[in-house]
Design an enzyme around this catalytic site. Structure first.
Site, mmCIF file in Angstrom:
data_model
loop_
_atom_site.group_PDB
_atom_site.id
_atom_site.type_symbol
_atom_site.label_atom_id
_atom_site.label_comp_id
_atom_site.label_asym_id
_atom_site.label_seq_id
_atom_site.Cartn_x
_atom_site.Cartn_y
_atom_site.Cartn_z
ATOM 1 N N HIS A 172 0.099 -17.459 -0.938
ATOM 2 C CA HIS A 172 -0.288 -16.123 -0.488
ATOM 3 C C HIS A 172 -1.809 -16.008 -0.356
ATOM 4 O O HIS A 172 -2.520 -16.105 -1.354
ATOM 5 C CB HIS A 172 0.251 -15.108 -1.508
ATOM 6 C CG HIS A 172 -0.001 -13.686 -1.163
ATOM 7 N ND1 HIS A 172 -0.882 -12.896 -1.863
ATOM 8 C CD2 HIS A 172 0.523 -12.912 -0.186
ATOM 9 C CE1 HIS A 172 -0.881 -11.678 -1.349
ATOM 10 N NE2 HIS A 172 -0.042 -11.655 -0.328
ATOM 11 N N HIS A 183 -7.720 -9.794 4.855
ATOM 12 C CA HIS A 183 -6.749 -8.771 4.454
ATOM 13 C C HIS A 183 -7.269 -7.357 4.671
ATOM 14 O O HIS A 183 -6.585 -6.509 5.241
ATOM 15 C CB HIS A 183 -6.400 -8.962 2.970
ATOM 16 C CG HIS A 183 -5.471 -7.927 2.424
ATOM 17 N ND1 HIS A 183 -5.899 -6.702 1.946
ATOM 18 C CD2 HIS A 183 -4.118 -7.919 2.301
ATOM 19 C CE1 HIS A 183 -4.850 -5.993 1.537
ATOM 20 N NE2 HIS A 183 -3.761 -6.713 1.745
HETATM 21 O O1 G3P Z 1 3.180 -11.592 2.159
HETATM 22 C C1 G3P Z 1 3.295 -10.204 2.244
HETATM 23 C C2 G3P Z 1 2.216 -9.547 1.460
HETATM 24 O O2 G3P Z 1 1.035 -10.251 1.657
HETATM 25 C C3 G3P Z 1 2.058 -8.131 1.847
HETATM 26 O O3 G3P Z 1 1.060 -7.455 1.147
HETATM 27 O O4 G3P Z 1 -1.149 -6.432 0.977
HETATM 28 O O5 G3P Z 1 -0.844 -8.776 0.249
HETATM 29 O O6 G3P Z 1 -0.803 -8.195 2.657
HETATM 30 P P1 G3P Z 1 -0.502 -7.733 1.273
HETATM 31 CA CA CA Z 2 -0.411 -10.364 3.514
#
Ligand code: G3P
Ligand code: CA
Length: 252
Positions: free
Chosen positions: A11, A53
């Protein structure tokens, strides 16, 4: 995906230890044995897709401003590494650069569209164009696609599916929203992406998705107990900030 267990998705790269969305985080994800890498994409003022992000750069760089008001050259001059690892500056990573890393390392990508309203659909248009340019929009086998697009926005998923039918897509959200299947059906998503918190409340979401022919991508799965929950439920993809330890928990 290794050995029939859930595939591990890094992630924002291996963002537990490395600055999110930097090349060091993405390369560490590869070194730690992640099957895939997740990234968020935003559009710069001069229409380049970059892996970031937040809407603005303050949290993860030494710069200021909204990504949509900055050119790629402005972003490349900023340091996105030192906030997490002092004294180790790193530039922003473009989607093209991440695609090249995925190609050379044989890793899959899960690309999440974020939505500056002012671009209305342009993010998806640029993303589809990039996938086409790299030959990634028409995989031989959808189940083994090199890139999957993920989004909380149903209209973003619908636009990607319309313009690139060969690219699989995952509708993100809470399990309670995804459980019935109607939201995913409406936008032709092949997968659903519940948060792990919501999956704890509604673990039946995974079996219901499978019965409807959909796979599940769960985020963000950072504890041993949540990894075990997802693995027990047969979640196909789990996104974690810590790919190495997740791999070792899955090995048991
Ligand atoms: O992988 C999905 C997740 O990343 C969604 O939340 O805020 O980390 O982009 P965020
Ligand atoms: Ca994400």
């Amino acid at each position: 995906m290794a050995g029939g267990v859930a595939g591990v998705v890094a992630h924002r790269g291996a963002s537990g230890e490395y600055p999110e969305h930097t090349m060091s985080a993405f390369e560490a994800a590869v070194a730690e044995g992640a099957d895939a890498i997740e990234c968020d994409v935003r559009l710069t003022k001069d229409q380049h897709l970059v892996c970031l992000h937040d809407r603005t750069v303050e949290r993860t760089s030494d710069g200021t401003g909204a990504v949509s008001e900055l050119d790629l050259a402005d972003l490349k001059a900023m340091d996105f590494g030192s906030w997490k690892r002092p004294g180790k500056p790193e530039p922003v990573v473009t989607l093209d650069e991440l695609i090249e890393l995925a190609r050379t390392s044989g890793r899959k990508l899960f690309v999440e569209t974020k939505h500056p309203v002012r671009f209305g659909g342009m993010v998806e248009q640029k993303l589809v164009a990039a996938l086409q340019r790299h030959g990634l929009a028409k995989p031989d086998d959808l189940r083994d696609a090199p890139v999957t697009v993920i989004s909380f926005s149903g209209s973003a998923i619908w636009r990607v599916r319309r313009n690139a039918p060969g690219v699989p897509a995952v509708l993100l959200g809470e399990a309670s929203r995804l459980l019935g299947g109607g939201a995913a059906t409406a936008v032709r998503a092949q997968g659903i992406g519940p948060s792990v918190e919501s999956l704890r409340e509604r673990p039946d979401t995974v079996a219901k998705a499978r019965a409807a022919g959909r796979f599940t991508y769960c985020w963000t799965v950072d504890s041993e107990v949540d990894v075990a929950l997802c693995n027990g439920l047969g979640v196909e993809w789990i996104a974690t900030n810590h790919p190495a330890r997740t791999r070792s928990w899955l090995r048991g």
